[in-house]
Design a protein around this motif. Structure first.
Motif, PDB file in Angstrom:
ATOM      1  N   GLU A   2       0.835  -1.193   0.000  1.00  0.00           N
ATOM      2  CA  GLU A   2       0.000   0.000   0.000  1.00  0.00           C
ATOM      3  C   GLU A   2       0.872   1.247   0.000  1.00  0.00           C
ATOM      4  O   GLU A   2       1.942   1.266   0.597  1.00  0.00           O
ATOM      5  N   VAL A   3       0.388   2.280  -0.690  1.00  0.00           N
ATOM      6  CA  VAL A   3       0.993   3.612  -0.627  1.00  0.00           C
ATOM      7  C   VAL A   3      -0.116   4.587  -0.232  1.00  0.00           C
ATOM      8  O   VAL A   3      -1.299   4.248  -0.281  1.00  0.00           O
ATOM      9  N   ASN A   4       0.261   5.799   0.136  1.00  0.00           N
ATOM     10  CA  ASN A   4      -0.703   6.754   0.659  1.00  0.00           C
ATOM     11  C   ASN A   4      -1.230   7.682  -0.433  1.00  0.00           C
ATOM     12  O   ASN A   4      -0.793   8.817  -0.558  1.00  0.00           O
ATOM     13  N   GLY A   5      -2.139   7.173  -1.251  1.00  0.00           N
ATOM     14  CA  GLY A   5      -2.825   8.001  -2.225  1.00  0.00           C
ATOM     15  C   GLY A   5      -2.367   7.808  -3.659  1.00  0.00           C
ATOM     16  O   GLY A   5      -1.334   7.197  -3.946  1.00  0.00           O
ATOM     17  N   LEU A   6      -3.179   8.362  -4.562  1.00  0.00           N
ATOM     18  CA  LEU A   6      -2.929   8.220  -5.990  1.00  0.00           C
ATOM     19  C   LEU A   6      -1.635   8.901  -6.420  1.00  0.00           C
ATOM     20  O   LEU A   6      -0.889   8.360  -7.230  1.00  0.00           O
ATOM     21  N   GLY A  29      -9.471   3.478  -5.218  1.00  0.00           N
ATOM     22  CA  GLY A  29      -8.039   3.531  -5.482  1.00  0.00           C
ATOM     23  C   GLY A  29      -7.662   2.948  -6.830  1.00  0.00           C
ATOM     24  O   GLY A  29      -8.507   2.545  -7.627  1.00  0.00           O
ATOM     25  N   ARG A  30      -6.363   2.926  -7.062  1.00  0.00           N
ATOM     26  CA  ARG A  30      -5.783   2.382  -8.291  1.00  0.00           C
ATOM     27  C   ARG A  30      -4.661   1.430  -7.892  1.00  0.00           C
ATOM     28  O   ARG A  30      -4.124   1.496  -6.791  1.00  0.00           O
ATOM     29  N   ASN A  31      -4.282   0.570  -8.830  1.00  0.00           N
ATOM     30  CA  ASN A  31      -3.252  -0.433  -8.577  1.00  0.00           C
ATOM     31  C   ASN A  31      -2.322  -0.545  -9.771  1.00  0.00           C
ATOM     32  O   ASN A  31      -2.669  -0.172 -10.876  1.00  0.00           O
ATOM     33  N   PHE A  32      -1.139  -1.103  -9.517  1.00  0.00           N
ATOM     34  CA  PHE A  32      -0.289  -1.622 -10.587  1.00  0.00           C
ATOM     35  C   PHE A  32       0.476  -2.814 -10.048  1.00  0.00           C
ATOM     36  O   PHE A  32       0.607  -2.980  -8.839  1.00  0.00           O
ATOM     37  N   VAL A  33       0.933  -3.661 -10.946  1.00  0.00           N
ATOM     38  CA  VAL A  33       1.734  -4.815 -10.550  1.00  0.00           C
ATOM     39  C   VAL A  33       3.186  -4.583 -10.958  1.00  0.00           C
ATOM     40  O   VAL A  33       3.476  -3.801 -11.864  1.00  0.00           O
ATOM     41  N   PHE A  34       4.084  -5.259 -10.250  1.00  0.00           N
ATOM     42  CA  PHE A  34       5.494  -5.264 -10.625  1.00  0.00           C
ATOM     43  C   PHE A  34       6.064  -6.637 -10.314  1.00  0.00           C
ATOM     44  O   PHE A  34       5.438  -7.443  -9.628  1.00  0.00           O
ATOM     45  N   TYR A  35       7.251  -6.895 -10.872  1.00  0.00           N
ATOM     46  CA  TYR A  35       7.877  -8.216 -10.780  1.00  0.00           C
ATOM     47  C   TYR A  35       9.312  -8.082 -10.301  1.00  0.00           C
ATOM     48  O   TYR A  35      10.011  -7.138 -10.664  1.00  0.00           O
ATOM     49  N   ASP A  36       9.763  -9.058  -9.517  1.00  0.00           N
ATOM     50  CA  ASP A  36      11.175  -9.091  -9.120  1.00  0.00           C
ATOM     51  C   ASP A  36      11.978  -9.872 -10.159  1.00  0.00           C
ATOM     52  O   ASP A  36      11.462 -10.261 -11.210  1.00  0.00           O
ATOM     53  N   GLU A  71      -3.952   0.656 -13.039  1.00  0.00           N
ATOM     54  CA  GLU A  71      -5.253   0.102 -13.386  1.00  0.00           C
ATOM     55  C   GLU A  71      -6.362   0.618 -12.485  1.00  0.00           C
ATOM     56  O   GLU A  71      -6.144   0.855 -11.302  1.00  0.00           O
ATOM     57  N   ASN A  72      -7.553   0.710 -13.038  1.00  0.00           N
ATOM     58  CA  ASN A  72      -8.781   0.908 -12.280  1.00  0.00           C
ATOM     59  C   ASN A  72      -9.458  -0.447 -12.246  1.00  0.00           C
ATOM     60  O   ASN A  72      -9.933  -0.934 -13.281  1.00  0.00           O
ATOM     61  N   ARG A  73      -9.511  -1.080 -11.093  1.00  0.00           N
ATOM     62  CA  ARG A  73     -10.080  -2.427 -10.982  1.00  0.00           C
ATOM     63  C   ARG A  73     -11.523  -2.415 -10.489  1.00  0.00           C
ATOM     64  O   ARG A  73     -12.054  -3.445 -10.085  1.00  0.00           O
TER      65      ARG A  73
END
Length: 139
Positions: free
Chosen positions: A77-81, A108-115, A102-104
């Motif tokens: 989680e982060v604090n805001g858009l 709020g909004r989300n994005f994915v990332f990969y290691d 993304e708008n799911r």
């Protein structure tokens, strides 16, 4: 039952190379190293203890859902858009593999990332109200 689970204390993430992965998490995500040997690294990040555990190449923290889609098992989680957009830009600038914001269909909004090992993670722009209250975060 009188006792309740209070928090998630440790998250375990499979990696193929503890040295490379721990440096990636430190340099790309700002994690702090507290211990490392050839089989594991213990990192502090996002108010959690994260163990990177040496695993075989076929291992992943991901899973396949009912519809056949690869899913993440962890959302940060982060604090805001604004914070989400800034972090997304930082990840792109740091050459981290990321998805679009993304708008799911929920707040709020989300994005994915990969290691480095393809472990898929999610980031959400809505900081938990209990966390905000506990750490006196306003906004």
């Amino acid at each position: 039952m009188r006792e309740k689970l209070l928090r998630v204390g440790t998250i375990y993430i499979p990696v193929t190379n503890v040295e490379f992965s721990s440096q990636w998490y430190i340099n790309k995500l700002g994690a702090e190293l507290s211990y490392k040997d050839e089989d594991k690294a213990i990192l502090n990040m996002a108010n959690q203890s994260i163990f990177l555990v040496r695993s075989k190449e076929s291992q992943s923290a991901n899973f396949i859902d009912f519809h056949g889609e690869k899913r993440f098992s962890l959302t940060f989680e982060v604090n805001g858009l604004d914070a989400l957009e800034e972090l997304h830009k930082d990840f792109v600038d740091n050459e981290i593999r990321v998805g679009d914001i993304e708008n799911r269909g929920h707040s709020g909004r989300n994005f994915v990332f990969y290691d480095l090992d393809g472990n898929k993670f999610d980031v959400w722009s809505e900081l938990s109200p209990i966390f905000k209250e506990k750490y006196l975060i306003s906004k």
